[in-house]
Design an enzyme around this catalytic site. Sequence first.
Site, mmCIF file in Angstrom:
data_model
loop_
_atom_site.group_PDB
_atom_site.id
_atom_site.type_symbol
_atom_site.label_atom_id
_atom_site.label_comp_id
_atom_site.label_asym_id
_atom_site.label_seq_id
_atom_site.Cartn_x
_atom_site.Cartn_y
_atom_site.Cartn_z
ATOM 1 N N ARG A 100 14.630 -8.397 -26.101
ATOM 2 C CA ARG A 100 15.250 -9.223 -25.313
ATOM 3 C C ARG A 100 14.878 -10.631 -25.694
ATOM 4 O O ARG A 100 13.848 -11.042 -26.282
ATOM 5 C CB ARG A 100 15.064 -9.129 -24.036
ATOM 6 N N GLU B 157 6.736 -11.482 -29.463
ATOM 7 C CA GLU B 157 5.824 -10.709 -28.973
ATOM 8 C C GLU B 157 6.264 -9.377 -29.178
ATOM 9 O O GLU B 157 7.418 -8.846 -28.884
ATOM 10 C CB GLU B 157 5.908 -11.260 -27.453
ATOM 11 N N LYS C 35 -5.597 -3.766 -17.490
ATOM 12 C CA LYS C 35 -5.575 -5.176 -16.550
ATOM 13 C C LYS C 35 -6.165 -4.647 -15.003
ATOM 14 O O LYS C 35 -6.034 -3.223 -14.690
ATOM 15 C CB LYS C 35 -4.220 -5.653 -16.270
ATOM 16 N N LYS D 9 14.100 -14.306 -24.348
ATOM 17 C CA LYS D 9 14.178 -14.867 -22.930
ATOM 18 C C LYS D 9 15.131 -16.281 -22.579
ATOM 19 O O LYS D 9 15.660 -16.870 -23.485
ATOM 20 C CB LYS D 9 12.822 -15.771 -23.041
ATOM 21 N N LYS E 77 9.033 -21.460 -17.075
ATOM 22 C CA LYS E 77 7.298 -21.244 -17.660
ATOM 23 C C LYS E 77 6.842 -22.561 -18.069
ATOM 24 O O LYS E 77 5.858 -22.776 -17.525
ATOM 25 C CB LYS E 77 7.581 -20.056 -18.633
ATOM 26 N N ALA F 38 4.743 0.986 -16.007
ATOM 27 C CA ALA F 38 5.163 -0.558 -16.118
ATOM 28 C C ALA F 38 6.524 -0.992 -15.272
ATOM 29 O O ALA F 38 6.593 -1.664 -14.788
ATOM 30 C CB ALA F 38 5.142 -1.051 -17.247
ATOM 31 N N ASP G 281 5.097 -24.425 -29.318
ATOM 32 C CA ASP G 281 3.528 -24.466 -29.456
ATOM 33 C C ASP G 281 2.937 -23.562 -28.345
ATOM 34 O O ASP G 281 1.672 -23.285 -28.307
ATOM 35 C CB ASP G 281 2.867 -25.847 -29.592
ATOM 36 N N LYS H 288 12.461 -4.219 -39.364
ATOM 37 C CA LYS H 288 11.283 -3.363 -39.915
ATOM 38 C C LYS H 288 10.954 -2.144 -38.936
ATOM 39 O O LYS H 288 10.799 -1.074 -39.739
ATOM 40 C CB LYS H 288 10.084 -4.582 -39.669
ATOM 41 N N HIS I 267 6.839 -3.207 -12.144
ATOM 42 C CA HIS I 267 7.574 -4.572 -12.053
ATOM 43 C C HIS I 267 8.798 -4.490 -11.071
ATOM 44 O O HIS I 267 8.953 -5.675 -10.615
ATOM 45 C CB HIS I 267 8.307 -4.421 -13.721
HETATM 46 P P1 GTP Z 1 2.928 -14.235 -19.561
HETATM 47 O O1 GTP Z 1 3.229 -15.408 -19.048
HETATM 48 O O2 GTP Z 1 3.547 -13.274 -18.446
HETATM 49 O O3 GTP Z 1 3.545 -13.815 -20.863
HETATM 50 O O4 GTP Z 1 1.457 -13.473 -19.538
HETATM 51 P P2 GTP Z 1 0.258 -13.741 -20.584
HETATM 52 O O5 GTP Z 1 0.765 -14.786 -21.438
HETATM 53 O O6 GTP Z 1 -0.917 -13.755 -20.033
HETATM 54 O O7 GTP Z 1 0.703 -12.629 -21.472
HETATM 55 P P3 GTP Z 1 0.206 -10.781 -21.187
HETATM 56 O O8 GTP Z 1 0.118 -10.320 -22.727
HETATM 57 O O9 GTP Z 1 -0.610 -10.719 -20.291
HETATM 58 O O10 GTP Z 1 1.510 -10.446 -20.522
HETATM 59 C C1 GTP Z 1 2.856 -10.569 -21.204
HETATM 60 C C2 GTP Z 1 3.855 -9.584 -20.690
HETATM 61 O O11 GTP Z 1 3.459 -8.253 -20.495
HETATM 62 C C3 GTP Z 1 4.444 -9.951 -19.458
HETATM 63 O O12 GTP Z 1 5.703 -10.967 -19.513
HETATM 64 C C4 GTP Z 1 5.141 -8.680 -18.909
HETATM 65 O O13 GTP Z 1 6.274 -8.073 -19.748
HETATM 66 C C5 GTP Z 1 3.872 -7.606 -19.338
HETATM 67 N N1 GTP Z 1 2.932 -7.281 -18.362
HETATM 68 C C6 GTP Z 1 1.869 -8.003 -18.418
HETATM 69 N N2 GTP Z 1 1.063 -7.507 -17.362
HETATM 70 C C7 GTP Z 1 1.921 -6.876 -16.651
HETATM 71 C C8 GTP Z 1 1.776 -6.024 -15.261
HETATM 72 O O14 GTP Z 1 0.732 -6.057 -14.655
HETATM 73 N N3 GTP Z 1 2.746 -5.184 -15.076
HETATM 74 C C9 GTP Z 1 3.960 -5.042 -15.821
HETATM 75 N N4 GTP Z 1 4.835 -4.503 -15.187
HETATM 76 N N5 GTP Z 1 4.100 -5.986 -16.927
HETATM 77 C C10 GTP Z 1 3.215 -6.551 -17.430
HETATM 78 MG MG MG Z 2 5.567 -12.943 -21.060
#
Ligand code: GTP
Ligand code: MG
Length: 255
Positions: A73, A169, A142, A75, A83, A181, A98, A50, A185
């Site tokens: 990617r 996602e 954030k 996981k 996780k 970011a 879920d 898409k 990271h």
């Molecule tokens: P995850 O368990 O990490 O998936 O967090 P979440 O379920 O609270 O979801 P969220 O939407 O906050 O973040 C999902 C993804 O966004 C992460 O896996 C990162 O790839 C990216 N991400 C979120 N916060 C940050 C950050 O502070 N720095 C960076 N570099 N990436 C972030």
């Molecule tokens: Mg994540």
Amino acid sequence: MRVVMERGKEDGRVLNLVRNTEVKDIHQFRLAFTRFMLNYEFGMEEVLTKINILKAEFSQLHDYSPIEHVTSRIKSPESIMKKVKARGFPISIDGIRDNIFDIAGIRIVCSFLKDAYVIANMLTEQPDVELLEVKDYIKNPKPNGYRSLHLIVEIPVFLSHGEERVRVELQIRTIAMDFWASLEHKIYYKFESDIPDYLKDQLYEAAQMVGELDVKMEGVSDAVKALHPDPDAEAGARIELSPSTTLEDLLKNLQ
Ligand code: GTP
Ligand code: MG
């Protein structure tokens, strides 16, 4: 096997039964897990198609595409298990399905702030894409300064036995946000999540600059668009195809 030999015949049969059942269970789980992971690859491919269609459409009909580049990617099973265990979810296929929504992940990098929402709308308005969750870290960054638009979408995948629904996602961000970011990271991993305060402050400051830069660049882009509207987009919009449209009509409109 040695244990079985040492015990009586009856015990041996029971032990073998237990062992065989376990091996069978492991085999079954592995098969189910492989099938389960494959669904995410298919779901991700569908969403990528898409995105690629939109990208190709923009690059052929307009002189500008909101999509700069796309990465994706799946996981790894190790990260999924880590996780699941860390968050105390049930260690089962259902427990994973879920609770873990980022097994399939796509990152779309765009040029301008507005584009993030344009792309999100173009994808989520498609009838087979169901939007499950939006986290707008562009409007509400954030606390560390992280900015991005996160969506969880669900998409049907049609397999030989029927339909499977797969969650994907989507992270949509500008080039500047992506730059920040990726550096953050790397630093996060380098310091094993324990970043010294002065570096955190600098990263936060840089994130604010990223926010300002994106607003500035969008202003410049709007000003350019006002002076030089996209002629191809207008030509495209003018063409109305009907059975009597000739190649000549089309060429005239495209000039
Ligand atoms: P995850 O368990 O990490 O998936 O967090 P979440 O379920 O609270 O979801 P969220 O939407 O906050 O973040 C999902 C993804 O966004 C992460 O896996 C990162 O790839 C990216 N991400 C979120 N916060 C940050 C950050 O502070 N720095 C960076 N570099 N990436 C972030
Ligand atoms: Mg994540």
